[in-house]
Write a protein that holds these residues in place. Structure first.
Motif, PDB file in Angstrom:
ATOM      1  N   TYR A 264      42.910  -3.903  49.089  1.00 42.16           N
ATOM      2  CA  TYR A 264      42.814  -2.653  49.846  1.00 42.16           C
ATOM      3  C   TYR A 264      42.319  -1.523  48.947  1.00 42.16           C
ATOM      4  O   TYR A 264      42.513  -1.541  47.726  1.00 42.16           O
ATOM      5  CB  TYR A 264      44.174  -2.250  50.415  1.00 42.16           C
ATOM      6  CG  TYR A 264      44.731  -3.197  51.457  1.00 42.16           C
ATOM      7  CD1 TYR A 264      44.459  -3.006  52.805  1.00 42.16           C
ATOM      8  CD2 TYR A 264      45.543  -4.265  51.091  1.00 42.16           C
ATOM      9  CE1 TYR A 264      44.988  -3.858  53.765  1.00 42.16           C
ATOM     10  CE2 TYR A 264      46.065  -5.126  52.032  1.00 42.16           C
ATOM     11  CZ  TYR A 264      45.787  -4.920  53.382  1.00 42.16           C
ATOM     12  OH  TYR A 264      46.310  -5.768  54.315  1.00 42.16           O
TER      13      TYR A 264
ATOM     14  N   ARG B  37      41.703   1.155  53.496  1.00 46.95           N
ATOM     15  CA  ARG B  37      40.659   0.264  53.997  1.00 46.95           C
ATOM     16  C   ARG B  37      40.848  -1.145  53.461  1.00 46.95           C
ATOM     17  O   ARG B  37      41.078  -1.347  52.266  1.00 46.95           O
ATOM     18  CB  ARG B  37      39.273   0.784  53.588  1.00 46.95           C
ATOM     19  CG  ARG B  37      38.110  -0.075  54.116  1.00 46.95           C
ATOM     20  CD  ARG B  37      36.752   0.501  53.763  1.00 46.95           C
ATOM     21  NE  ARG B  37      36.545   0.576  52.315  1.00 46.95           N
ATOM     22  CZ  ARG B  37      36.391   1.701  51.642  1.00 46.95           C
ATOM     23  NH1 ARG B  37      36.432   2.865  52.277  1.00 46.95           N
ATOM     24  NH2 ARG B  37      36.206   1.678  50.330  1.00 46.95           N
ATOM     25  N   HIS B  38      40.757  -2.118  54.354  1.00 45.43           N
ATOM     26  CA  HIS B  38      40.794  -3.513  53.941  1.00 45.43           C
ATOM     27  C   HIS B  38      39.431  -3.858  53.362  1.00 45.43           C
ATOM     28  O   HIS B  38      38.405  -3.735  54.040  1.00 45.43           O
ATOM     29  CB  HIS B  38      41.130  -4.411  55.131  1.00 45.43           C
ATOM     30  CG  HIS B  38      41.420  -5.825  54.760  1.00 45.43           C
ATOM     31  ND1 HIS B  38      40.424  -6.763  54.559  1.00 45.43           N
ATOM     32  CD2 HIS B  38      42.599  -6.469  54.530  1.00 45.43           C
ATOM     33  CE1 HIS B  38      40.966  -7.923  54.248  1.00 45.43           C
ATOM     34  NE2 HIS B  38      42.289  -7.778  54.217  1.00 45.43           N
TER      35      HIS B  38
ATOM     36  N   THR C 272      37.278  -6.812  55.327  1.00 44.09           N
ATOM     37  CA  THR C 272      36.852  -6.587  56.714  1.00 44.09           C
ATOM     38  C   THR C 272      36.337  -5.179  56.959  1.00 44.09           C
ATOM     39  O   THR C 272      35.659  -4.937  57.960  1.00 44.09           O
ATOM     40  CB  THR C 272      38.014  -6.846  57.681  1.00 44.09           C
ATOM     41  OG1 THR C 272      39.054  -5.866  57.454  1.00 44.09           O
ATOM     42  CG2 THR C 272      38.588  -8.240  57.474  1.00 44.09           C
TER      43      THR C 272
ATOM     44  N   GLN D  52      38.215  -2.803  57.794  1.00 42.65           N
ATOM     45  CA  GLN D  52      39.099  -2.208  58.795  1.00 42.65           C
ATOM     46  C   GLN D  52      39.937  -1.090  58.179  1.00 42.65           C
ATOM     47  O   GLN D  52      40.481  -1.232  57.083  1.00 42.65           O
ATOM     48  CB  GLN D  52      40.017  -3.275  59.387  1.00 42.65           C
ATOM     49  CG  GLN D  52      40.930  -2.760  60.496  1.00 42.65           C
ATOM     50  CD  GLN D  52      41.817  -3.863  61.069  1.00 42.65           C
ATOM     51  OE1 GLN D  52      41.737  -5.022  60.645  1.00 42.65           O
ATOM     52  NE2 GLN D  52      42.659  -3.513  62.029  1.00 42.65           N
TER      53      GLN D  52
ATOM     54  N   MET E 117      43.225   1.092  58.127  1.00 38.36           N
ATOM     55  CA  MET E 117      44.626   0.981  58.497  1.00 38.36           C
ATOM     56  C   MET E 117      45.381   2.195  57.951  1.00 38.36           C
ATOM     57  O   MET E 117      44.783   3.098  57.376  1.00 38.36           O
ATOM     58  CB  MET E 117      45.221  -0.320  57.953  1.00 38.36           C
ATOM     59  CG  MET E 117      44.463  -1.568  58.370  1.00 38.36           C
ATOM     60  SD  MET E 117      45.143  -3.060  57.578  1.00 38.36           S
ATOM     61  CE  MET E 117      43.953  -4.282  58.124  1.00 38.36           C
TER      62      MET E 117
ATOM     63  N   GLU F  76      48.977  -0.629  61.587  1.00 39.07           N
ATOM     64  CA  GLU F  76      47.819  -0.404  62.441  1.00 39.07           C
ATOM     65  C   GLU F  76      47.498   1.097  62.460  1.00 39.07           C
ATOM     66  O   GLU F  76      48.394   1.933  62.570  1.00 39.07           O
ATOM     67  CB  GLU F  76      48.160  -0.896  63.849  1.00 39.07           C
ATOM     68  CG  GLU F  76      47.142  -0.562  64.917  1.00 39.07           C
ATOM     69  CD  GLU F  76      47.650  -0.889  66.316  1.00 39.07           C
ATOM     70  OE1 GLU F  76      46.908  -0.650  67.276  1.00 39.07           O
ATOM     71  OE2 GLU F  76      48.797  -1.374  66.434  1.00 39.07           O
ATOM     72  N   HIS F  77      46.222   1.437  62.325  1.00 38.88           N
ATOM     73  CA  HIS F  77      45.815   2.844  62.343  1.00 38.88           C
ATOM     74  C   HIS F  77      45.558   3.282  63.773  1.00 38.88           C
ATOM     75  O   HIS F  77      44.818   2.626  64.516  1.00 38.88           O
ATOM     76  CB  HIS F  77      44.552   3.041  61.508  1.00 38.88           C
ATOM     77  CG  HIS F  77      44.059   4.464  61.490  1.00 38.88           C
ATOM     78  ND1 HIS F  77      44.858   5.512  61.130  1.00 38.88           N
ATOM     79  CD2 HIS F  77      42.838   4.992  61.791  1.00 38.88           C
ATOM     80  CE1 HIS F  77      44.173   6.639  61.190  1.00 38.88           C
ATOM     81  NE2 HIS F  77      42.938   6.342  61.596  1.00 38.88           N
TER      82      HIS F  77
END
Length: 465
Positions: free
Chosen positions: A160, A178-179, A182, A184, A186, A242-243
């Motif tokens: 992350y 941020r992952h 991916t 994504q 969060m 979860e964001h």
């Protein structure tokens, strides 16, 4: 930690505290200890004082604006006695081993019989069963030696990248994250325990909260923000969540004026009740945790309020425009999606004893959205208490006002002594059948009418389909 009654009709009784709790002492219904309602205790108020307890060492006493004050070691607390430093009435103080306090003819002694532990918290963590340690791996950042910000040093988390600060609270800070694989986005929530490492049973508190987090990972519902993973490092808890990019109910009400329409309020509260109903029936791996419902199944939220009811659009991020009456650019309808944040998290942290003394002190938690039963019994965990709070949130959305008139210096006493204001008195334009149902749901003298979230939702649908 033990409370011993040394004189009065209850002489010899002992009350043992081995976990985080509060208790209200007086002559009123639900008080623990409950003092006799006899001639020798007429100077004792129905809800006289509150004990804020976090074993093994921390305990504070707060006088609840009693008529005759609370005597601690021969000195009076409350009753217009001025604090010579602050110039205000002194209502509360810390209690130590051997201290004594008196209400009427009943006197109490405080016994704190534990010694600080020199346990190695981090080593104990390494020995913990891996099933409840989470899956996050940490490393110190390269520039940690040069930290001069005064803020806690955040480690790097494998996989992350930590981005911006989203907010800070009394015991926490939240970052976007941020992952790396991916991309994504969060949310990272960092929780800082408020009791030190030398607090005797600190390790048990940490292990208990880790079990709570493992329970919370099981929550998978469209109306609850998901806990994705967690970890413990350097005396802090790290939660990947979860964001939710939307706004909360408070901000929506500010945008739309003092309150929301009946239609919009019900659209939101129906989804809140759906989330509660799901969580209240969830099978969890650790059924004996303090925030698991009394039948050993389901999770109690405990701190539901409008500020942690988040809203977003199902189809796009144009929620503000949609709610303001602006049509989306596409012919598809964008509906509100409700997301409950911090489900059971704050309550679990507090029940584990990691939040410090939250009901007293400089910035105590305010009981604006809790019922009388929860104010009296801190450890009371029942689905109906969440349902009551959901009704209080609906009341707030419809009126822009709290359920009770909170005036004076002690909101806890307001909850204990006053009744909810009928919603029709706040907003006469609310349909009569809906107003009567909300008032029924908010009655908290004796028992709460709606025991289940689904039952309250069904009743609301019957009067306002």
């Amino acid at each position: 930690m033990t409370l011993v009654i040394e004189s009065g009709p209850l002489k010899g009784q002992k009350f043992h505290f081995n976990s985080r709790t509060t208790c209200v002492i007086g002559r009123g219904q639900g008080c623990i200890p409950l003092l006799p309602n006899d001639s020798s205790h007429q100077t004792v108020s129905r809800y006289h004082c509150l004990l804020d307890v976090n074993p093994p060492f921390s305990i504070r006493i707060r006088d609840l604006n009693s008529k005759n004050g609370t005597f601690v070691n021969g000195q009076i607390l409350g009753k217009d006695i001025k604090d010579t430093v602050a110039g205000n009435i002194k209502y509360e103080m810390k209690l130590n081993d051997g201290d004594r306090f008196k209400l009427g003819y009943t006197s109490f002694a405080v016994l704190i019989n534990s010694k600080p532990s020199k346990e190695n918290i981090d080593q104990n963590f390494l020995n913990l069963n891996s099933s409840i340690k989470g899956n996050l791996f940490f490393n110190l950042p390269n520039d940690s030696a040069n930290n001069s910000s005064g803020l806690p040093i955040l480690p790097t988390i494998e996989g992350y990248t930590i981005l911006d600060v989203l907010g800070r609270g009394r015991t926490s800070q939240v970052h976007s994250i941020r992952h790396n694989e991916t991309g994504q986005i969060m949310a990272l929530k960092v929780l800082q325990p408020q009791s030190g490492k030398q607090s005797g049973n600190q390790w048990e508190k940490i292990a208990s909260f880790l079990r709570d987090l493992e329970n919370l990972k099981k929550l998978r519902h469209p109306n609850i923000i998901q806990l994705i993973d967690y970890g413990y490092w350097g005396g802090q808890f790290f939660l990947i969540l979860e964001h939710c990019p939307g706004e909360n109910v408070i901000k929506l009400m500010q945008q739309q004026g003092k309150c929301l329409s009946v239609e919009k309020s019900l659209e939101i509260i129906f989804q809140v009740l759906d989330g509660l109903d799901y969580a209240h029936h969830l099978d969890v791996p650790f059924g004996k945790q303090a925030n698991v419902l009394s039948d050993g199944k389901g999770l109690f939220h405990g701190t539901l309020k409008p500020a942690n009811i988040f809203l977003s659009g199902v189809l796009s991020g144009v929620l503000s425009g949609v709610l303001s009456g602006v049509k989306p650019n596409t012919p598809q309808e964008v509906k509100i999606r409700v997301k409950l944040s911090d489900y059971a998290l704050d309550k679990a942290f507090d029940l584990a004893g990691l939040g410090g003394l939250t009901m007293t002190g400089i910035k105590p938690r305010q009981p604006i959205f809790i019922c009388r039963q929860q104010a009296i019994d801190f450890r009371c965990v029942q689905a109906e208490l969440d349902v009551w709070t959901a009704a209080a949130c609906l009341y707030f959305m419809l009126t822009g006002r709290f359920v009770r008139n909170f005036v004076g210096e002690n909101p806890w006493l307001t909850v204990l002594q006053t009744e909810p204001v009928p919603i029709g008195d706040r907003h006469p334009g609310i349909p009569k059948a809906l107003a009567e149902l909300v008032d029924l749901a908010l009655g908290d003298r004796g028992h709460i009418y709606f025991k289940k979230a689904a039952a309250f939702k069904q009743a609301l649908e019957s009067v306002y389909p």
